[in-house]
Design a protein around this motif. Structure first.
Motif, PDB file in Angstrom:
ATOM      1  N   HIS A 141       0.881   9.556   2.561  1.00  0.00           N
ATOM      2  CA  HIS A 141       1.924   9.190   1.584  1.00  0.00           C
ATOM      3  C   HIS A 141       3.319   9.570   2.104  1.00  0.00           C
ATOM      4  O   HIS A 141       4.283   8.827   1.905  1.00  0.00           O
ATOM      5  CB  HIS A 141       1.669   9.880   0.239  1.00  0.00           C
ATOM      6  N   VAL A 142       3.412  10.720   2.758  1.00  0.00           N
ATOM      7  CA  VAL A 142       4.707  11.153   3.300  1.00  0.00           C
ATOM      8  C   VAL A 142       5.163  10.185   4.395  1.00  0.00           C
ATOM      9  O   VAL A 142       6.320   9.750   4.430  1.00  0.00           O
ATOM     10  CB  VAL A 142       4.611  12.594   3.840  1.00  0.00           C
ATOM     11  N   MET A 143       4.241   9.833   5.281  1.00  0.00           N
ATOM     12  CA  MET A 143       4.601   8.902   6.378  1.00  0.00           C
ATOM     13  C   MET A 143       5.023   7.538   5.822  1.00  0.00           C
ATOM     14  O   MET A 143       5.894   6.872   6.390  1.00  0.00           O
ATOM     15  CB  MET A 143       3.423   8.761   7.350  1.00  0.00           C
ATOM     16  N   GLU A 145       3.101   6.140  -4.402  1.00  0.00           N
ATOM     17  CA  GLU A 145       2.105   6.168  -5.475  1.00  0.00           C
ATOM     18  C   GLU A 145       2.655   6.781  -6.754  1.00  0.00           C
ATOM     19  O   GLU A 145       3.269   7.850  -6.730  1.00  0.00           O
ATOM     20  CB  GLU A 145       0.878   6.973  -5.027  1.00  0.00           C
ATOM     21  N   GLY A 146       2.377   6.133  -7.890  1.00  0.00           N
ATOM     22  CA  GLY A 146       2.844   6.628  -9.168  1.00  0.00           C
ATOM     23  C   GLY A 146       1.756   7.174 -10.065  1.00  0.00           C
ATOM     24  O   GLY A 146       2.050   7.792 -11.089  1.00  0.00           O
ATOM     25  N   ALA A 147       0.485   7.000  -9.671  1.00  0.00           N
ATOM     26  CA  ALA A 147      -0.614   7.375 -10.574  1.00  0.00           C
ATOM     27  C   ALA A 147      -0.759   8.891 -10.707  1.00  0.00           C
ATOM     28  O   ALA A 147      -0.952   9.410 -11.804  1.00  0.00           O
ATOM     29  CB  ALA A 147      -1.925   6.760 -10.079  1.00  0.00           C
ATOM     30  N   ASP A 148      -0.666   9.601  -9.600  1.00  0.00           N
ATOM     31  CA  ASP A 148      -0.868  11.052  -9.612  1.00  0.00           C
ATOM     32  C   ASP A 148       0.474  11.739  -9.339  1.00  0.00           C
ATOM     33  O   ASP A 148       1.009  11.639  -8.227  1.00  0.00           O
ATOM     34  CB  ASP A 148      -1.877  11.437  -8.518  1.00  0.00           C
ATOM     35  N   HIS A 176       0.833  -1.210   0.000  1.00  0.00           N
ATOM     36  CA  HIS A 176       0.000   0.000   0.000  1.00  0.00           C
ATOM     37  C   HIS A 176       0.866   1.258   0.000  1.00  0.00           C
ATOM     38  O   HIS A 176       2.023   1.220   0.414  1.00  0.00           O
ATOM     39  CB  HIS A 176      -0.914   0.002   1.220  1.00  0.00           C
ATOM     40  N   THR A 177       0.279   2.384  -0.432  1.00  0.00           N
ATOM     41  CA  THR A 177       1.047   3.629  -0.492  1.00  0.00           C
ATOM     42  C   THR A 177       0.603   4.669   0.551  1.00  0.00           C
ATOM     43  O   THR A 177       1.090   5.790   0.543  1.00  0.00           O
ATOM     44  CB  THR A 177       0.969   4.254  -1.906  1.00  0.00           C
ATOM     45  N   LEU A 217       4.920  -5.386  -7.200  1.00  0.00           N
ATOM     46  CA  LEU A 217       4.522  -4.161  -6.501  1.00  0.00           C
ATOM     47  C   LEU A 217       3.015  -4.145  -6.262  1.00  0.00           C
ATOM     48  O   LEU A 217       2.264  -4.828  -6.965  1.00  0.00           O
ATOM     49  CB  LEU A 217       4.910  -2.942  -7.346  1.00  0.00           C
ATOM     50  N   GLY A 218       2.565  -3.341  -5.287  1.00  0.00           N
ATOM     51  CA  GLY A 218       1.144  -3.127  -5.100  1.00  0.00           C
ATOM     52  C   GLY A 218       0.569  -2.325  -6.265  1.00  0.00           C
ATOM     53  O   GLY A 218       1.300  -1.724  -7.053  1.00  0.00           O
ATOM     54  N   THR A 219      -0.751  -2.314  -6.337  1.00  0.00           N
ATOM     55  CA  THR A 219      -1.474  -1.697  -7.461  1.00  0.00           C
ATOM     56  C   THR A 219      -0.991  -0.290  -7.789  1.00  0.00           C
ATOM     57  O   THR A 219      -0.834   0.059  -8.954  1.00  0.00           O
ATOM     58  CB  THR A 219      -2.987  -1.628  -7.126  1.00  0.00           C
ATOM     59  N   TRP A 220      -0.780   0.527  -6.764  1.00  0.00           N
ATOM     60  CA  TRP A 220      -0.433   1.936  -6.996  1.00  0.00           C
ATOM     61  C   TRP A 220       1.054   2.220  -6.807  1.00  0.00           C
ATOM     62  O   TRP A 220       1.491   3.355  -6.932  1.00  0.00           O
ATOM     63  CB  TRP A 220      -1.239   2.838  -6.047  1.00  0.00           C
ATOM     64  N   GLN A 221       1.816   1.193  -6.484  1.00  0.00           N
ATOM     65  CA  GLN A 221       3.236   1.417  -6.146  1.00  0.00           C
ATOM     66  C   GLN A 221       4.142   1.522  -7.368  1.00  0.00           C
ATOM     67  O   GLN A 221       4.020   0.743  -8.323  1.00  0.00           O
ATOM     68  CB  GLN A 221       3.757   0.271  -5.275  1.00  0.00           C
ATOM     69  N   LYS A 222       5.077   2.456  -7.278  1.00  0.00           N
ATOM     70  CA  LYS A 222       6.189   2.576  -8.219  1.00  0.00           C
ATOM     71  C   LYS A 222       7.468   2.780  -7.401  1.00  0.00           C
ATOM     72  O   LYS A 222       7.412   3.289  -6.285  1.00  0.00           O
ATOM     73  CB  LYS A 222       6.005   3.768  -9.177  1.00  0.00           C
TER      74      LYS A 222
END
Lengths: 133, 133, 133
Positions: free
Chosen positions: A86-88, C52-55, A43-44, C107-112
């Protein structure tokens, strides 16, 4: 490679959940005696950390300190409103690696592995794999 | 799996101690040529980090910045009074992983592995293991 | 052990660069199906993180938050003037470890995977190795 997934339901916006026993139980079921265990958070807006498990106040203090350090009211651009989470996530990190000895995580006396929820409550997952060696 | 334990005596409340030479010496004695080296800190008020070793001022600046960032006088709940050290442990992390090549840690030109004391002075330990591959 | 090096040219003083595709491309070329991938940053004023890489706003918010948290104008002693970058390196960490499954990072769905430039623009390198298992 031996491994599996732990599922979690978090109950608060931010909380630390001790997952040490669940990982050790899964490790023993896998029959691996010795190796490196990678515990991975996909997770992110959540992290993993190793810290003291004896006094639950340490977990509360960790959350309080992160909320003091990471700007909560900053004019962030990400529209979902969870940029502090996200920062944490980047501050705590996405994985921990621990030796396996005699079929269990070789942690220090006071150490436990914690899942760190930063944007709950949610259903969450943690993956683990062991490289035997 | 080749491995061992390094013992340390820290001298101040907070300090960074370069343990690169000791790990490399132990690695060479173990005869491992290539693999992943996991350096692991079993304490909950100390961390490990990889950073510049050439100028000792970088180490002093890291400590100064952590003391600026982590609330020191916050009304923490943990009765031992060392909550800032627990927070710094989570920020730096409990382990570092480095490739081994030709029997030594494959670090960048300026990189050294540092034990981070956050609640000293104390007697401390650092464990290491190498997964040959 | 299968591995390689990615070269990067950063364009700003601080920026996050998604290196996931390059690592996956190199992984596929190496033919490893399953294992642990250690992505390693040999620099002391840059880090690696998974987020997160999406946004792209998440990347901008991460940089903004680090600049809020880490003292920028503190009377640091290190004469090169880039102590905040060294501090951010310790906060993000020098490596990330990810499982490889079916020849790709799991990676997780949103991970980069992001290279974090804290003292650019510069020419940079990232090393990776896979322990098959």
């Amino acid at each position: 490679m031996p491994g599996g997934t732990i599922t979690l339901s978090t109950n608060r916006q931010m909380e630390l959940i001790d997952i040490t026993m669940e990982i050790n139980k899964a490790l023993r079921a896998s029959g691996v005696g010795e190796g490196f265990c990678l515990v991975y958070n996909p997770h992110t807006t959540a992290g993993l950390t190793i810290n003291e498990g004896a006094d639950p106040d340490v977990q509360r203090d960790l959350i309080a300190a992160l909320r003091e350090m990471v700007p909560l009211d900053y004019p962030y651009r990400h529209a979902e409103g969870n940029s502090p989470a996200h920062v944490m996530t980047t501050l705590t990190g996405s994985s921990v690696t621990v030796f396996v000895e005699n079929g269990s995580l070789k942690l220090g006396t006071w150490q436990k592995v914690f899942f760190c929820e930063f944007d709950g409550p949610r259903a969450r997952k943690v993956h683990w794999r062991v490289m035997a060696g």
